[in-house]
Write an enzyme that holds these catalytic residues in place. Structure first.
Site, PDB file in Angstrom:
ATOM      1  N   LYS A 127       0.855  -1.193   0.000  1.00 55.29           N
ATOM      2  CA  LYS A 127       0.000   0.000   0.000  1.00 55.29           C
ATOM      3  C   LYS A 127       0.885   1.235   0.000  1.00 55.29           C
ATOM      4  CE  LYS A 127       1.024   1.173   4.419  1.00 55.29           C
ATOM      5  NZ  LYS A 127       1.748   2.424   4.800  1.00 55.29           N
ATOM      6  N   ASP A 170      -2.342  -1.033  10.517  1.00 56.65           N
ATOM      7  CA  ASP A 170      -2.765  -0.939   9.115  1.00 56.65           C
ATOM      8  C   ASP A 170      -3.159  -2.289   8.519  1.00 56.65           C
ATOM      9  OD1 ASP A 170      -0.228  -1.986   9.056  1.00 56.65           O
ATOM     10  OD2 ASP A 170       0.582  -0.562   7.606  1.00 56.65           O
TER      11      ASP A 170
END
Length: 272
Positions: free
Chosen positions: A8, A136
């Site tokens: 990401k 995350d």
């Protein structure tokens, strides 16, 4: 069962305040990038085992039994009584690069175990489990652009249909990543300790509503300034991106990797 955990990038990252639990409240947009991925295989076994290997020298430099994938299996075994498995993980994603590679592996492990053992867990239940493994990790359960708040585990959809993250070639704006792992070392704890949390005058949602051409001035990663001061190569890579036509370039997460957005592919290669 085989999957390919991707990485990401953080499109903007504002650290707002330190929390009583020692974590920080932040706001960011998590964007999946499918141009880099590991290879993760999980099969039922008579006993639990995990093997991590890579073509990159020095990886892994940690005990595989302490890897997030192993922790993900233990969590599922404790909560749902699943049986042992053999995990094989080929690390192709950058390590310690601000791209969430380890969190992705953990989240994909949860998703695969849910399917392999027919647990029928919902996305919300998987996100709750993922949040126990890392701030995350929950993002990778969704694995689409999401606005992140709290520690990063409070997520809401944030469509970016105009941006090609690797699966949308018709989108106007292309994205690429310059991986800097192996060249630089950035401690996440040190990165947080080097900044002063604050609420910016322009909040991230408002900054992103402007034209993409204006993001260079308004969309900020709070970690970038201090990391660039310590590691000038990060700033040089960002300047190279702009010189080659990027409309926006910035560091991802706590660094040191850089991503760019342009109307055509750039020639800047990963430095590993």
């Amino acid at each position: 069962m085989i999957s390919h955990p991707n990485v990401k990038i953080n499109l903007g990252l504002n650290v707002l305040r330190k929390r009583p639990d020692g974590f920080h409240d932040l706001e960011t947009v998590f964007v999946p990038y499918f141009g880099l991925s590991d290879v993760l295989e999980i099969v039922p076994s008579d006993g639990f085992s995990i093997d991590i290997f890579s073509k990159t020298p020095g990886i892994p430099d940690w005990n595989p039994m302490s890897d997030l994938c192993a922790k993900a299996w233990r969590l599922m075994a404790e909560r749902y009584g699943i049986g042992p498995v053999r995990i094989s993980l080929e690390k192709r994603n950058p390590v310690g690069a601000g791209l969430g590679g380890g969190s992705s592996d953990a989240a994909f492990t949860l998703r695969m175990l849910n399917e392999l053992f027919s647990l029928g867990l919902s996305v919300a239940e998987l996100c709750s489990l993922a949040s126990e493994l890392g701030s995350d990790c929950a993002f990778f359960i969704h694995n689409r652009p999401m606005f992140g708040e709290g520690r990063g585990e409070i997520l809401s959809d944030y469509p970016l249909d105009f941006l090609d993250c690797g699966h949308n070639p018709e989108a106007k704006w292309k994205m690429g990543v310059v991986a800097l792992d192996g060249k630089l070392s950035v401690s996440t704890a040190k990165a947080y300790g080097s900044i002063t949390p604050h609420v910016p005058s322009i909040r991230l949602r408002d900054a992103l509503r402007g034209s993409i051409e204006g993001w260079k001035e308004s969309v900020v990663n709070d970690f970038q300034k201090t990391v660039v001061e310590e590691h000038p190569l990060v700033g040089e890579i960002i300047r190279q991106c702009y010189s080659q036509g990027a409309v926006y370039a910035a560091m991802s997460g706590s660094g040191p990797s850089v991503f760019w957005i342009a109307d055509r592919p750039l020639l800047i290669q990963s430095i590993r």
